[in-house]
Design a protein around this motif. Structure first.
Motif, PDB file in Angstrom:
ATOM      1  N   MET A   1      18.194  38.086  46.130  1.00 24.38           N
ATOM      2  CA  MET A   1      19.434  38.519  46.762  1.00 24.38           C
ATOM      3  C   MET A   1      20.590  37.713  46.182  1.00 24.38           C
ATOM      4  SD  MET A   1      20.165  39.146  50.702  1.00 24.38           S
ATOM      5  CE  MET A   1      21.321  38.071  51.482  1.00 24.38           C
ATOM      6  N   LEU A   2      21.706  38.392  45.945  1.00 25.77           N
ATOM      7  CA  LEU A   2      22.892  37.735  45.403  1.00 25.77           C
ATOM      8  C   LEU A   2      23.606  36.928  46.476  1.00 25.77           C
ATOM      9  CD1 LEU A   2      24.510  40.662  43.381  1.00 25.77           C
ATOM     10  CD2 LEU A   2      23.263  38.730  42.462  1.00 25.77           C
ATOM     11  N   SER A   3      24.204  35.830  46.055  1.00 24.09           N
ATOM     12  CA  SER A   3      25.065  35.082  46.968  1.00 24.09           C
ATOM     13  C   SER A   3      26.357  35.865  47.157  1.00 24.09           C
ATOM     14  CB  SER A   3      25.375  33.702  46.401  1.00 24.09           C
ATOM     15  OG  SER A   3      26.210  33.814  45.260  1.00 24.09           O
ATOM     16  N   LYS A   4      27.096  35.542  48.206  1.00 24.20           N
ATOM     17  CA  LYS A   4      28.367  36.218  48.458  1.00 24.20           C
ATOM     18  C   LYS A   4      29.314  36.033  47.270  1.00 24.20           C
ATOM     19  CE  LYS A   4      32.416  36.277  51.411  1.00 24.20           C
ATOM     20  NZ  LYS A   4      33.173  35.614  52.457  1.00 24.20           N
ATOM     21  N   THR A   5      29.339  34.830  46.721  1.00 22.47           N
ATOM     22  CA  THR A   5      30.234  34.544  45.597  1.00 22.47           C
ATOM     23  C   THR A   5      29.871  35.384  44.376  1.00 22.47           C
ATOM     24  OG1 THR A   5      30.515  32.281  46.397  1.00 22.47           O
ATOM     25  CG2 THR A   5      31.119  32.705  44.110  1.00 22.47           C
ATOM     26  N   LYS A   6      28.588  35.459  44.060  1.00 23.37           N
ATOM     27  CA  LYS A   6      28.145  36.246  42.901  1.00 23.37           C
ATOM     28  C   LYS A   6      28.433  37.732  43.117  1.00 23.37           C
ATOM     29  CE  LYS A   6      25.967  36.641  38.960  1.00 23.37           C
ATOM     30  NZ  LYS A   6      26.632  36.265  37.729  1.00 23.37           N
ATOM     31  N   PHE A   7      28.165  38.222  44.325  1.00 22.44           N
ATOM     32  CA  PHE A   7      28.454  39.612  44.665  1.00 22.44           C
ATOM     33  C   PHE A   7      29.937  39.903  44.471  1.00 22.44           C
ATOM     34  CE2 PHE A   7      29.807  42.872  47.634  1.00 22.44           C
ATOM     35  CZ  PHE A   7      28.897  43.891  47.392  1.00 22.44           C
ATOM     36  N   GLN A   8      30.778  39.003  44.988  1.00 18.45           N
ATOM     37  CA  GLN A   8      32.229  39.163  44.897  1.00 18.45           C
ATOM     38  C   GLN A   8      32.691  39.160  43.439  1.00 18.45           C
ATOM     39  OE1 GLN A   8      33.824  36.789  48.043  1.00 18.45           O
ATOM     40  NE2 GLN A   8      35.869  36.846  47.205  1.00 18.45           N
ATOM     41  N   ASN A   9      32.111  38.278  42.627  1.00 16.94           N
ATOM     42  CA  ASN A   9      32.469  38.217  41.201  1.00 16.94           C
ATOM     43  C   ASN A   9      32.135  39.515  40.485  1.00 16.94           C
ATOM     44  OD1 ASN A   9      33.389  35.558  41.375  1.00 16.94           O
ATOM     45  ND2 ASN A   9      31.453  34.686  40.716  1.00 16.94           N
ATOM     46  N   ILE A  10      30.928  40.014  40.711  1.00 19.48           N
ATOM     47  CA  ILE A  10      30.503  41.247  40.038  1.00 19.48           C
ATOM     48  C   ILE A  10      31.323  42.436  40.517  1.00 19.48           C
ATOM     49  CG2 ILE A  10      28.582  42.857  39.708  1.00 19.48           C
ATOM     50  CD1 ILE A  10      26.709  40.382  39.921  1.00 19.48           C
ATOM     51  N   LEU A  11      31.568  42.513  41.810  1.00 15.53           N
ATOM     52  CA  LEU A  11      32.363  43.611  42.369  1.00 15.53           C
ATOM     53  C   LEU A  11      33.757  43.632  41.748  1.00 15.53           C
ATOM     54  CD1 LEU A  11      32.526  45.893  44.517  1.00 15.53           C
ATOM     55  CD2 LEU A  11      33.461  44.162  46.050  1.00 15.53           C
ATOM     56  N   GLY A  12      34.417  42.482  41.710  1.00 14.14           N
ATOM     57  CA  GLY A  12      35.753  42.392  41.113  1.00 14.14           C
ATOM     58  C   GLY A  12      35.758  42.777  39.651  1.00 14.14           C
ATOM     59  N   ASP A  13      34.749  42.295  38.919  1.00 17.02           N
ATOM     60  CA  ASP A  13      34.633  42.640  37.498  1.00 17.02           C
ATOM     61  C   ASP A  13      34.428  44.136  37.302  1.00 17.02           C
ATOM     62  OD1 ASP A  13      34.912  39.998  36.715  1.00 17.02           O
ATOM     63  OD2 ASP A  13      32.763  39.672  36.385  1.00 17.02           O
ATOM     64  N   ASN A  14      33.571  44.736  38.134  1.00 13.58           N
ATOM     65  CA  ASN A  14      33.320  46.181  38.014  1.00 13.58           C
ATOM     66  C   ASN A  14      34.583  46.989  38.272  1.00 13.58           C
ATOM     67  OD1 ASN A  14      30.656  45.671  37.419  1.00 13.58           O
ATOM     68  ND2 ASN A  14      29.884  46.232  39.438  1.00 13.58           N
ATOM     69  N   ILE A  15      35.335  46.615  39.292  1.00  8.81           N
ATOM     70  CA  ILE A  15      36.580  47.331  39.600  1.00  8.81           C
ATOM     71  C   ILE A  15      37.552  47.208  38.435  1.00  8.81           C
ATOM     72  CG2 ILE A  15      38.634  47.339  41.097  1.00  8.81           C
ATOM     73  CD1 ILE A  15      36.680  46.578  43.425  1.00  8.81           C
ATOM     74  N   ARG A  16      37.706  45.989  37.905  1.00  8.65           N
ATOM     75  CA  ARG A  16      38.624  45.779  36.790  1.00  8.65           C
ATOM     76  C   ARG A  16      38.200  46.567  35.558  1.00  8.65           C
ATOM     77  NH1 ARG A  16      37.194  42.582  33.887  1.00  8.65           N
ATOM     78  NH2 ARG A  16      36.835  40.570  34.756  1.00  8.65           N
ATOM     79  N   LYS A  17      36.902  46.549  35.234  1.00  2.00           N
ATOM     80  CA  LYS A  17      36.404  47.269  34.058  1.00  2.00           C
ATOM     81  C   LYS A  17      36.636  48.776  34.183  1.00  2.00           C
ATOM     82  CE  LYS A  17      32.857  43.908  32.904  1.00  2.00           C
ATOM     83  NZ  LYS A  17      31.432  43.579  33.031  1.00  2.00           N
ATOM     84  N   ILE A  18      36.313  49.329  35.330  1.00  2.00           N
ATOM     85  CA  ILE A  18      36.521  50.765  35.539  1.00  2.00           C
ATOM     86  C   ILE A  18      37.996  51.105  35.464  1.00  2.00           C
ATOM     87  CG2 ILE A  18      36.320  52.647  37.212  1.00  2.00           C
ATOM     88  CD1 ILE A  18      33.683  51.232  38.171  1.00  2.00           C
ATOM     89  N   ARG A  19      38.816  50.293  36.118  1.00  2.00           N
ATOM     90  CA  ARG A  19      40.266  50.541  36.121  1.00  2.00           C
ATOM     91  C   ARG A  19      40.829  50.498  34.704  1.00  2.00           C
ATOM     92  NH1 ARG A  19      44.246  47.344  35.473  1.00  2.00           N
ATOM     93  NH2 ARG A  19      43.132  45.410  35.899  1.00  2.00           N
ATOM     94  N   THR A  20      40.476  49.465  33.936  1.00  2.00           N
ATOM     95  CA  THR A  20      41.025  49.354  32.581  1.00  2.00           C
ATOM     96  C   THR A  20      40.473  50.438  31.651  1.00  2.00           C
ATOM     97  OG1 THR A  20      39.393  47.653  31.992  1.00  2.00           O
ATOM     98  CG2 THR A  20      41.549  46.886  32.754  1.00  2.00           C
ATOM     99  N   ASN A  21      39.198  50.799  31.824  1.00  2.00           N
ATOM    100  CA  ASN A  21      38.622  51.883  31.004  1.00  2.00           C
ATOM    101  C   ASN A  21      39.326  53.208  31.258  1.00  2.00           C
ATOM    102  OD1 ASN A  21      36.765  50.248  29.725  1.00  2.00           O
ATOM    103  ND2 ASN A  21      35.087  50.758  31.110  1.00  2.00           N
ATOM    104  N   LYS A  22      39.842  53.386  32.451  1.00  2.00           N
ATOM    105  CA  LYS A  22      40.559  54.617  32.783  1.00  2.00           C
ATOM    106  C   LYS A  22      42.051  54.519  32.462  1.00  2.00           C
ATOM    107  CE  LYS A  22      37.370  56.301  36.252  1.00  2.00           C
ATOM    108  NZ  LYS A  22      37.276  57.742  36.066  1.00  2.00           N
ATOM    109  N   GLY A  23      42.489  53.354  31.976  1.00  2.42           N
ATOM    110  CA  GLY A  23      43.888  53.168  31.591  1.00  2.42           C
ATOM    111  C   GLY A  23      44.834  53.084  32.776  1.00  2.42           C
ATOM    112  N   ILE A  24      44.341  52.583  33.886  1.00  2.00           N
ATOM    113  CA  ILE A  24      45.145  52.472  35.106  1.00  2.00           C
ATOM    114  C   ILE A  24      45.566  51.021  35.292  1.00  2.00           C
ATOM    115  CG2 ILE A  24      45.115  52.752  37.624  1.00  2.00           C
ATOM    116  CD1 ILE A  24      42.954  54.910  37.213  1.00  2.00           C
ATOM    117  N   THR A  25      46.829  50.780  35.590  1.00  2.00           N
ATOM    118  CA  THR A  25      47.296  49.421  35.856  1.00  2.00           C
ATOM    119  C   THR A  25      46.976  49.027  37.294  1.00  2.00           C
ATOM    120  OG1 THR A  25      49.479  50.091  36.652  1.00  2.00           O
ATOM    121  CG2 THR A  25      49.245  49.747  34.256  1.00  2.00           C
TER     122      THR A  25
END
Length: 74
Positions: A1-25
């Protein structure tokens, strides 16, 4: 099971990656969600863990499922 910190890091990274891949600021995403840009930044930099409703709004604005935002190891 992921720690809260690790979960939060991955979640933030995923949102940023998807957002930037779609060209959204961060400003555009925040506007689509009804949030401030600083809130999006706090999520993407793992300083805030969004509520389930906020995640739904972000996923809807990015045109992905909520599952796509979550870490794949959960």
């Amino acid at each position: 099971m992921l720690s809260k910190t690790k979960f939060q890091n991955i979640l933030g990274d995923n949102i940023r990656k998807i957002r930037t891949n779609k060209g959204i600021t961060q400003d555009e995403l925040a506007s689509k969600c009804g949030f401030y840009r600083t809130y999006i930044n706090l999520i993407e930099t793992s300083k805030r863990l969004p509520s389930s409703l906020s995640l739904y709004k972000i996923a809807f604005a990015l045109e992905v499922t909520v599952d796509e935002l979550y870490p794949k190891t959960v």
